[in-house]
Design an enzyme around this catalytic site. Structure first.
Site, PDB file in Angstrom:
ATOM      1  N   GLU A 234     -11.136   3.528   6.232  1.00  0.00           N
ATOM      2  CA  GLU A 234      -9.983   4.368   6.334  1.00  0.00           C
ATOM      3  C   GLU A 234     -10.847   5.337   7.207  1.00  0.00           C
ATOM      4  O   GLU A 234     -10.833   5.510   8.857  1.00  0.00           O
ATOM      5  CB  GLU A 234      -9.193   4.699   5.284  1.00  0.00           C
ATOM      6  CG  GLU A 234      -8.831   5.901   5.722  1.00  0.00           C
ATOM      7  CD  GLU A 234      -8.003   6.383   4.659  1.00  0.00           C
ATOM      8  OE1 GLU A 234      -8.061   6.557   3.383  1.00  0.00           O
ATOM      9  OE2 GLU A 234      -5.717   6.869   4.931  1.00  0.00           O
TER      10      GLU A 234
ATOM     11  N   HIS B 118       0.666  -1.171   0.156  1.00  0.00           N
ATOM     12  CA  HIS B 118       0.088  -0.204  -0.403  1.00  0.00           C
ATOM     13  C   HIS B 118       0.650   1.082   0.323  1.00  0.00           C
ATOM     14  O   HIS B 118       1.313   2.190   0.997  1.00  0.00           O
ATOM     15  CB  HIS B 118      -1.407  -0.016   1.201  1.00  0.00           C
ATOM     16  CG  HIS B 118      -2.187   0.955   1.217  1.00  0.00           C
ATOM     17  ND1 HIS B 118      -2.782   1.060   1.770  1.00  0.00           N
ATOM     18  CD2 HIS B 118      -2.436   1.866   0.467  1.00  0.00           C
ATOM     19  CE1 HIS B 118      -3.620   1.965   2.439  1.00  0.00           C
ATOM     20  NE2 HIS B 118      -3.018   3.210   1.540  1.00  0.00           N
TER      21      HIS B 118
HETATM   22  N1  HPA Z   1      -7.128   6.847   1.125  1.00  0.00           N
HETATM   23  C1  HPA Z   1      -7.194   7.220   0.026  1.00  0.00           C
HETATM   24  N2  HPA Z   1      -6.441   8.070  -0.815  1.00  0.00           N
HETATM   25  C2  HPA Z   1      -5.655   8.544  -0.696  1.00  0.00           C
HETATM   26  C3  HPA Z   1      -4.715   7.980   0.592  1.00  0.00           C
HETATM   27  C4  HPA Z   1      -5.250   7.181   1.460  1.00  0.00           C
HETATM   28  O1  HPA Z   1      -4.859   6.980   2.476  1.00  0.00           O
HETATM   29  N3  HPA Z   1      -3.745   8.076   0.095  1.00  0.00           N
HETATM   30  C5  HPA Z   1      -2.999   8.935  -1.329  1.00  0.00           C
HETATM   31  N4  HPA Z   1      -4.516   8.123  -2.047  1.00  0.00           N
HETATM   32 ZN    ZN Z   2      -3.986   4.418   0.417  1.00  0.00          ZN
END
Ligand code: HPA
Ligand code: ZN
Length: 336
Positions: free
Chosen positions: A198, A19
């Protein structure tokens, strides 16, 4: 809980990174160098001023500055240089294999040809010091029709991409918005992943699994809000690509000491540790391991599990996977 021996083990152990957004590896110094090379003017007077702007309050406040940073990328060589800088840095962290996200829409929307983006990143992966493959992410704040057009544009370069993902602003853009484009990608034989859980709720993790048919969940740290889903994801050995420093910088957790990583491991989930956007969040993959192990009750057994998980969850041929896992086991069997 970090003693010298554990610190050395975390740094030296072989690992995969699953990731990492390549545009998020663009360091302020390289942003300024590319801006100068390409005659792009930046709204910041210096590298230091740009770095000082990296005070995020949530995902969106980061994304605004991340997309602005990517605007200095114009030529194939720019994409090559950015990617090579990451690969060389990752190699120093004993990353053996990286599966790299890129955001083509961020560039094609500025008039950069799709091929320029992919060829630059891909050529660096061929020349770089570690094994590396590419996952193309769709921007979820844009309509699905844009994602479909992007996938069609990728078809001539299909062999340079192993999978597709879903990133950008999560809340309000659930996985099911992208059901058709993921089905099309699946029919093309591409691997499927998505950011879910997230900032978004566990329901987004569930629809990423059930509607998109993803093979890994990116982040997924909010899964603990749903005990039934935890049990299912553990049973299915569905990996989570967790990014500890990112989660603290974007205030998913207040401090590293309250990160869910140890609880996720205790629940039997296939957790991996990754850097997400290392230039923006205060460190590369080993910095993420060290910060997590420093703040949480994690030991050498967890280190071994995390290193093994990173290769188990990778999109590698069985033979390559076995070889990397044997390397991890040999490393840990030598420790005492
Ligand atoms: N989340 C969503 N989009 C993203 C992220 C992330 O952590 N990093 C780069 N684009
Ligand atoms: Zn990401």
């Amino acid at each position: 809980m970090l003693n010298t021996q554990l610190r050395h083990m975390l740094q030296a152990m072989p690992k995969a990174e699953l990731h990492i957004h390549i545009e998020g590896s663009l360091e302020p110094e390289l942003i300024f160098e590319l801006a100068q090379r390409n005659g792009v003017s930046l709204p910041y007077p210096s590298v230091e001023a740009l770095r000082e702007a990296y005070a995020f309050t949530d995902l969106q406040s980061f994304l605004d500055i991340y997309y602005a940073g990517a605007s200095v990328l114009i030529t194939e060589q720019d994409f090559y240089d950015m990617t090579m800088a990451y690969l060389e840095r990752a190699a120093r962290d004993n990353v053996r294999h990286a599966e790299i996200f890129f955001d083509p829409q961020t560039h094609t929307a500025r008039g950069i040809p799709f091929r320029t983006v992919v060829d630059g990143i891909w050529r660096a992966c061929q020349d770089g010091p570690i094994s590396a493959t590419l996952i193309m992410c769709f921007l979820r704040h844009l309509p699905e029709s844009d994602a479909i057009a992007t996938l069609e544009e990728a078809l001539p370069l299909r062999d340079k991409i192993i999978g597709v993902g879903l990133d950008s602003s999560e809340v309000g853009h659930p996985p099911e918005k992208f059901a058709r484009v993921f089905e099309r990608a699946r029919n093309l034989g591409l691997h499927l992943v998505a950011h879910a859980g997230e900032e978004g709720p566990p329901a987004y993790i569930e629809s990423a699994l059930d509607v998109l048919n993803v093979e890994r969940i990116d982040h997924g740290v909010r899964i603990l809000d749903d005990a039934d889903l935890v049990a299912r994801v553990a049973r299915e050995r569905m990996a989570l690509t967790v990014c500890p420093l990112s989660n603290v910088k974007l205030r998913v957790f207040d401090v590293m000491g309250s990160h869910s990583l140890r609880r996720l491991l205790d629940a039997g989930l296939a957790v991996t540790i990754n850097s997400d956007d290392p230039a923006y969040f205060g460190g590369y993959v080993n910095d993420n391991y060290l910060a997590a192990f420093d703040a949480l009750p994690l030991d050498a057994g967890h280190a071994r599990t995390l290193a093994r998980n990173s290769f188990e969850a990778a999109f590698l041929e069985p033979e390559q996977k076995r070889a990397f896992l044997a390397e991890v086991d040999a490393f840990f069997n030598q420790q005492h």
